[in-house]
Write a protein that holds these residues in place. Sequence first.
Motif: not given
Length: 256
Positions: A117-140
């Motif tokens: 379970l992830n309760f806090h994340e620093i997420h990231s926007t995507a640019i054209a052509g990206d496959v959206e992923q989890v953000g660069p920082l997560g608390f699990y």
Amino acid sequence: MAGFGAGFGFINRCGKAVVPDLRSIASFTAPGGQEFVAIGPTPVSPWNVQAGKYLGEPGWVRLECRDGERPPTNPGTVNRIGLDGYPTKFPLDQPVHEEFSFVPGPNAKAVASGQWLNFHEIHSTAIAGDVEQVGPLGFYLEWSNGSAANKFRVKRNAPSYTGSNVTGIASSDILNSDNLDMVEGQRYDFVVDFYEHPTAGYVRVWRDGIQIVNYSGPFGYGGGRVLYPQFRIYRAQRVDTAVTFTKISTITVGAP
């Protein structure tokens, strides 16, 4: 805000029941001005995101995620509800400071192999052509097969690229080594400082006044992608109902 939320309470250290006084919300502004919107199924259920008084203090957010609840764009292998800070994204090339408290409620912890379970994340926007992923920082909160127990993890996710596009996660590094098994109903106070940079980034985390992360190096996805916070219940699909409480004390950008 409309409607009182029925909620799980807890027994405090004095043996008295702690019953939250909460209302359903569609948006939330944290101290410091960070704006959030509620996310979850369409429409968001009244129990998913609530705010009000808890532990004798105002400003808490209660999240409740039930079997199968997720935004319609998410795959059926996950559940996801919570607060999304996309409306107020962090400016580029600025340090960020967060202070928040977290209380794991019923079914927040992992109790079997493959659960997380992830309760806090620093997420990231995507640019054209990206496959959206989890953000660069997560608390699990996740199951550790090595110790066969729930463990708290802070993870830095580093992307893989195809050309200039993010198309996967190259590595997911655990930044803390304290191996805490969080206690249901117990409050944990966090301070988080981070700075996005391709070589000279950093992540620093304190929990209950003790520093548990002091990372320096590459951080973030770069290429003009912008970071923003999420406080949420994001987990592998489970049928049981999970509850968490979070109090965001402040989120600020720029030099402390």
